[in-house]
Every structure is written in structure tokens, then in C-alpha cells.
Design a protein around this motif. Structure first.
Motif, mmCIF file in Angstrom:
data_model
loop_
_atom_site.group_PDB
_atom_site.id
_atom_site.type_symbol
_atom_site.label_atom_id
_atom_site.label_comp_id
_atom_site.label_asym_id
_atom_site.label_seq_id
_atom_site.Cartn_x
_atom_site.Cartn_y
_atom_site.Cartn_z
ATOM 1 N N ARG A 1 35.922 48.531 35.437
ATOM 2 C CA ARG A 1 34.792 47.611 35.579
ATOM 3 C C ARG A 1 34.119 47.774 36.930
ATOM 4 O O ARG A 1 32.879 47.736 37.026
ATOM 5 N N LEU A 2 34.908 47.929 37.973
ATOM 6 C CA LEU A 2 34.324 48.067 39.311
ATOM 7 C C LEU A 2 33.358 49.245 39.373
ATOM 8 O O LEU A 2 32.306 49.150 40.007
ATOM 9 N N ILE A 3 33.719 50.333 38.722
ATOM 10 C CA ILE A 3 32.836 51.508 38.798
ATOM 11 C C ILE A 3 31.977 51.680 37.547
ATOM 12 O O ILE A 3 31.236 52.647 37.438
ATOM 13 N N ILE B 1 44.650 40.304 40.276
ATOM 14 C CA ILE B 1 43.264 40.020 39.884
ATOM 15 C C ILE B 1 43.059 40.416 38.419
ATOM 16 O O ILE B 1 42.458 39.676 37.640
ATOM 17 N N GLY B 2 43.597 41.552 38.051
ATOM 18 C CA GLY B 2 43.476 41.992 36.662
ATOM 19 C C GLY B 2 44.164 41.033 35.700
ATOM 20 O O GLY B 2 43.695 40.784 34.604
ATOM 21 N N SER B 3 45.281 40.504 36.142
ATOM 22 C CA SER B 3 46.069 39.638 35.274
ATOM 23 C C SER B 3 45.485 38.230 35.158
ATOM 24 O O SER B 3 45.507 37.624 34.094
ATOM 25 N N LEU B 4 44.947 37.709 36.264
ATOM 26 C CA LEU B 4 44.511 36.306 36.302
ATOM 27 C C LEU B 4 43.001 36.122 36.197
ATOM 28 O O LEU B 4 42.546 35.064 35.762
ATOM 29 N N VAL B 5 42.225 37.098 36.611
ATOM 30 C CA VAL B 5 40.770 36.934 36.674
ATOM 31 C C VAL B 5 40.044 37.946 35.791
ATOM 32 O O VAL B 5 39.252 37.589 34.926
ATOM 33 N N CYS C 1 34.494 36.173 35.941
ATOM 34 C CA CYS C 1 33.774 36.845 37.029
ATOM 35 C C CYS C 1 33.269 35.891 38.103
ATOM 36 O O CYS C 1 33.136 36.274 39.262
ATOM 37 N N HIS C 2 33.009 34.656 37.719
ATOM 38 C CA HIS C 2 32.446 33.738 38.711
ATOM 39 C C HIS C 2 33.504 33.248 39.689
ATOM 40 O O HIS C 2 33.179 32.677 40.723
ATOM 41 N N ASN C 3 34.761 33.486 39.369
ATOM 42 C CA ASN C 3 35.823 33.186 40.336
ATOM 43 C C ASN C 3 36.478 34.465 40.850
ATOM 44 O O ASN C 3 37.576 34.410 41.396
ATOM 45 N N CYS C 4 35.806 35.574 40.642
ATOM 46 C CA CYS C 4 36.371 36.846 41.097
ATOM 47 C C CYS C 4 35.955 37.133 42.534
ATOM 48 O O CYS C 4 34.769 37.032 42.873
ATOM 49 N N PRO C 5 36.929 37.470 43.369
ATOM 50 C CA PRO C 5 36.599 37.723 44.781
ATOM 51 C C PRO C 5 35.722 38.950 44.990
ATOM 52 O O PRO C 5 35.081 39.071 46.031
ATOM 53 N N VAL C 6 35.700 39.852 44.030
ATOM 54 C CA VAL C 6 34.967 41.106 44.252
ATOM 55 C C VAL C 6 33.854 41.340 43.227
ATOM 56 O O VAL C 6 33.446 42.478 43.011
ATOM 57 N N SER C 7 33.351 40.276 42.638
ATOM 58 C CA SER C 7 32.277 40.460 41.654
ATOM 59 C C SER C 7 31.045 41.109 42.287
ATOM 60 O O SER C 7 30.330 41.860 41.618
ATOM 61 N N ASP C 8 30.826 40.831 43.581
ATOM 62 C CA ASP C 8 29.685 41.470 44.263
ATOM 63 C C ASP C 8 29.847 42.984 44.357
ATOM 64 O O ASP C 8 28.876 43.703 44.561
ATOM 65 N N HIS C 9 31.095 43.430 44.216
ATOM 66 C CA HIS C 9 31.354 44.870 44.348
ATOM 67 C C HIS C 9 31.507 45.541 42.991
ATOM 68 O O HIS C 9 31.919 46.690 42.910
ATOM 69 N N ARG D 1 27.445 43.673 37.637
ATOM 70 C CA ARG D 1 26.029 43.832 37.979
ATOM 71 C C ARG D 1 25.202 44.080 36.717
ATOM 72 O O ARG D 1 24.116 43.559 36.550
ATOM 73 N N GLN D 2 25.798 44.853 35.810
ATOM 74 C CA GLN D 2 25.097 45.165 34.560
ATOM 75 C C GLN D 2 25.318 44.110 33.483
ATOM 76 O O GLN D 2 24.841 44.256 32.369
ATOM 77 N N LYS D 3 26.106 43.098 33.793
ATOM 78 C CA LYS D 3 26.508 42.061 32.828
ATOM 79 C C LYS D 3 27.171 42.683 31.591
ATOM 80 O O LYS D 3 26.949 42.284 30.455
ATOM 81 N N ARG D 4 27.945 43.709 31.849
ATOM 82 C CA ARG D 4 28.612 44.382 30.734
ATOM 83 C C ARG D 4 30.138 44.348 30.882
ATOM 84 O O ARG D 4 30.844 45.211 30.358
ATOM 85 N N GLN D 5 30.620 43.340 31.592
ATOM 86 C CA GLN D 5 32.067 43.244 31.817
ATOM 87 C C GLN D 5 32.852 43.042 30.525
ATOM 88 O O GLN D 5 34.025 43.347 30.466
ATOM 89 N N GLU D 6 32.190 42.551 29.496
ATOM 90 C CA GLU D 6 32.887 42.363 28.215
ATOM 91 C C GLU D 6 32.964 43.668 27.409
ATOM 92 O O GLU D 6 33.729 43.781 26.474
ATOM 93 N N GLU D 7 32.121 44.608 27.781
ATOM 94 C CA GLU D 7 32.097 45.880 27.025
ATOM 95 C C GLU D 7 32.867 46.986 27.721
ATOM 96 O O GLU D 7 33.152 48.026 27.127
#
Length: 396
Positions: A187-189, A227-231, A239-247, A252-258
Motif C-alpha cells: 500500500r505504501l508504494i 501497524i499492519g495488524s491493528l491499522v 487510514c484515518h488513524n494511521c501514522p503514515v497515511s501521508d506517506h 493518496r489514490q484512495k485505493r487502499q481497499e484494492e
DNA sequence: AAGACGGGGAC
DNA sequence: GTCCCAGTCTT
């Protein structure tokens, strides 16, 4: 995104918004030697700091986090292979309490080790753990090896586990990649491709290495898994409680579910089997599973594959052929449905009374003749059994 | 690259 | 029911 002074943006020196021209010449970089861009969106040091800060606050209190003793880290990592944290907790406590050191494990009977592992599954892990302990005592004089290559040379320890032990127990700068971090990193990349291909694995390991901090690597690696296990969960990541969502590129693409792509689902194969509780006075017939079959090293009740439509057909003959004894089919005890890897097994459990015959002598897993044995019902608790075997033993 | 290997948690 | 899990080892 906030980029503090002196940090390199994802675009490196080509960014026109950085503060390079306010900085001393010695801190700028020559155009002829372009800096490698950050492995994550934004600055890497910011990413690392956010991960560590989040972990300091949100990490769970887990029994294997009470010390960094390599033996305990090792036991926990093996238990955690393909097994959820919640399941492992109590097994870890019991195992390390019964066998507190590598010497205790090396000296233990295999039966004891398997009994402590009973119910956890993937029993090869337990046998390899035992073998590795003996190797550590012999090859390394009881000291758990520290060199990554030596750690990975031990049975049951692959690239992930070796990296986890080296970083968590010894603070070495070694990467890890497992179920949680594969998802987080993908997801990060914004990794689009199937994660199982060798190209994907190569890329993800490369990323895992590129993001490592210079200090507290063990905590950092555990933080990413946490982070992978809890967030950054498979479904509905928070994602809204993820410490690294900005990264995160996927966010950014709103495709975290895909992202990542879902694994292709396995086709289950239904099969029917029959288990027999063969009684002879206050004893029952049991068998130790061979090294190349399911539940290797564990004991089980005599078990036969069966036709779904007429499962009990010739069952007495099957017993005679396998164990060499004759019995008479009795009552139906219970039916247990369970899954083993890709199989969905319906297990019909029946009583069988012993008539006559002597057990067929067969070489056991270690060459000794003890595949088939009569065991006192009251001593069944000493034997390592598969989960279905244990359920059946409780009924006997 | 794909299959074998266990059992249970979470929804 | 389904999906998934702090993987490793063997085809």
C-alpha cells in the motif's frame, strides 16, 4: 505534507520548493550525483519517526516482548508463522515456562515438545525447532548464533524469521517481510501486481531494506507489523488513524481497499474419512503418523479414507490390512468436520471392538517398531494428538 | 511457480 | 460460510 528543512523530498533535488539555496553549499548536493529518492512518499526520516512514535504508544503488551532473549524471540517467531497473535500467546507462555532455555529444549523428548505444540498446527515447526535446538547446542555450544546467515541455516528458519531474530534480539539492521508488512509495504508504494510473483517479492524485500532506520531496528520492524495488524488491515483499513497515511501511495489514490490484490482463493476438496476407536479392555489402538504424512510425529486413531456414499464399506478389512487385527464395527460415536489445508474432511467416528490378532509390526518414524500400539485410555493425555484425535480421545 | 502443511480468529 | 494469519520447504 510538511517537509522540514534539510530533508530530501520524494523528488529529491529536482524539487523547486526545497530550501537548498538557503543552505550552506556543503549541505547541497551536486547535480551530477543525484540522490536516491526516498523509498516512501515524503521524507524517510519523517516516516521512520512517525512509525516509532506510534509504536511507543500503541504497541500491545505481548508475552514475548518482555525480553529480547534470542531463545524466546526465536520460539515466538516460529509459533507466529502463519498463526495469529491471539492463538500463540498461551502456547508461548506454557512452552517457555516448561522449556526455559535452549538446553532444556534440546534435551527434551520429542513427545514432550509435540505435546506442548498440540493444537497449534504445522507440526513440522515443532520438530524443526527441536532439531535446531540440538544443533545450537552442538554447533554453537548453546549460544544462539548472531550472524544472519548462520541463523537462517537452522531448520525452520527462513529469510523472514532470520531477519526478525537478528533485528529484535540483536538490533541488527536486517529487513523482514511477512503477511502484515507485505500488505503495508504494497500500500505504501501502491504496488499493483500480485504479491506472490518473484518480481513482487523482490521489490518488497528491497523496500523493506530501504526503509530501515539506523537505530532500534527491532522495534521498527515490529512496529510495521503492528501497524499492519491493528491499522492497515486487509479489509477496511483504518487510514484515518494511521501514522503514515501521508506517506502512503495507496491512500493518496484512495485505493487502499484494492491494494494489494486479493489472493486467489483455493478450491476446497470435500473428502470423507472414518476414524476407529478400537477397544480391547481398557486400551485403545493408536498409531504414530509417519514423517511424510499429515501430523507427522503425532499420534492418531486408525483413520481411513472412505467413499462418501458408503463410508463404512469393508472398514473391518481395512483395519485388518493396516494393523493386522480383526475387529467388529460398533456404534457411531460422533462426526467431526474439519479442514486440513485444501481438504474439507467429514470424519465419521465409530467404535470397534477387538476380536483377535496381533499388531502388525512396522518401523516407526525413527525406525523403531511402534507405529501401532495399544494404549491405556487413561494415558492418552500423555500422547501428542491431532486436534481431531484429542476431541475423540475426550469422548473415549 | 505451485503445492503441502493445521487450526482457529474475526466477520 | 469466507478470508486470513509475524512462513518454510519441497516439487
Amino acid at each position: 505534507m510538511v517537509v522540514s528543512c534539510g530533508e530530501t523530498t520524494r523528488l529529491g533535488i529536482s524539487s523547486s520548493t526545497n530550501a537548498a539555496h538557503f543552505m550552506p553549499r556543503s549541505l547541497t548536493r551536486a547535480k551530477s550525483a543525484p540522490v536516491k529518492s526516498s523509498p516512501v512518499r515524503g521524507s524517510l526520516t519523517s516516516f521512520q519517526a512517525l512509525v516509532s512514535a506510534w509504536f511507543a504508544v500503541h504497541q500491545r503488551d505481548l508475552p514475548w516482548r518482555k525480553s529480547q532473549d534470542a531463545y524466546r524471540v526465536w520460539i515466538s517467531e516460529i509459533m507466529l508463522q502463519q498463526t495469529q497473535v491471539a492463538t500463540v500467546k498461551e502456547y508461548f507462555r506454557r512452552f517457555t515456562s516448561e522449556l526455559p532455555t535452549v538446553h532444556d529444549l534440546a534435551a527434551a523428548e520429542e513427545e514432550k515438545v509435540l505435546r506442548l505444540w498440540e493444537g497449534l498446527g504445522y507440526y513440522r515447526r515443532a520438530r524443526q525447532l527441536h532439531a535446531a535446538a540440538k544443533e545450537i547446542v552442538q554447533r554453537f555450544e548453546g549460544d544462539f548464533p548472531q550472524q544472519l546467515e548462520q541463523i537462517q541455516s537452522l531448520p525452520g528458519i527462513g529469510r523472514y524469521t532470520a531477519g526478525a531474530i537478528a533485528s529484535i534480539a540483536y538490533g541488527q539492521k536486517t529487513p523482514i517481510l511477512e503477511a502484515n508488512t507485505q500488505r503495508v509495504y504494497a500500500r505504501l508504494i501502491g504496488w499493483e501486481e500480485d504479491l506472490t510473483t518473484s518480481a513482487s517479492q523482490k521489490r518488497l524485500w528491497e523496500f523493506a531494506e530501504d526503509i530501515l532506520p539506523d537505530r532500534d531496528v527491532g522495534a521498527f520492524n515490529q512496529a510495521l507489523m503492528e501497524i499492519g495488524s491493528l491499522v492497515c488491515t486487509p479489509k477496511a483499513p483504518d487510514c484515518h488513524n494511521c501514522p503514515v497515511s501521508d506517506h502512503c501511495e495507496a491512500f493518496r489514490q484512495k485505493r487502499q481497499e484494492e491494494i494489494p490484490k486479493p489472493k486467489k482463493k483455493i478450491q476446497f476438496i470435500p473428502i470423507t474419512e472414518v476414524a476407529l476407536v478400537v477397544r480391547r479392555k481398557n486400551e485403545v489402538l493408536v498409531r504414530q503418523c509417519g514423517p511424510d504424512e499429515r501430523w507427522a510425529g503425532l499420534w492418531d486413531f486408525p483413520r481411513f479414507s472412505a467413499d462418501q456414499n458408503k463410508p463404512l464399506d469393508q472398514i473391518e478389512d481395512k483395519l485388518k490390512q493396516a494393523a493386522g487385527i480383526e475387529g467388529s464395527l460398533g456404534d457411531h460415536l460422533t462426526t467431526i468436520k474439519h479442514g486440513v489445508t485444501k481438504y474439507r474432511i467429514t470424519l465419521l467416528c465409530h467404535e470397534m471392538s477387538f476380536l483377535k490378532g496381533r499388531l502388525r509390526p512396522q518401523a516407526g518414524p525413527d525406525g523403531q517398531a511402534r507405529v501401532w500400539q495399544w494404549r491405556e485410555v487413561s494415558h492418552l493425555s500423555d500422547l501428542p494428538l491431532s486436534t481431531t484425535g484429542r476431541k475423540l480421545a475426550k469422548l473415549v
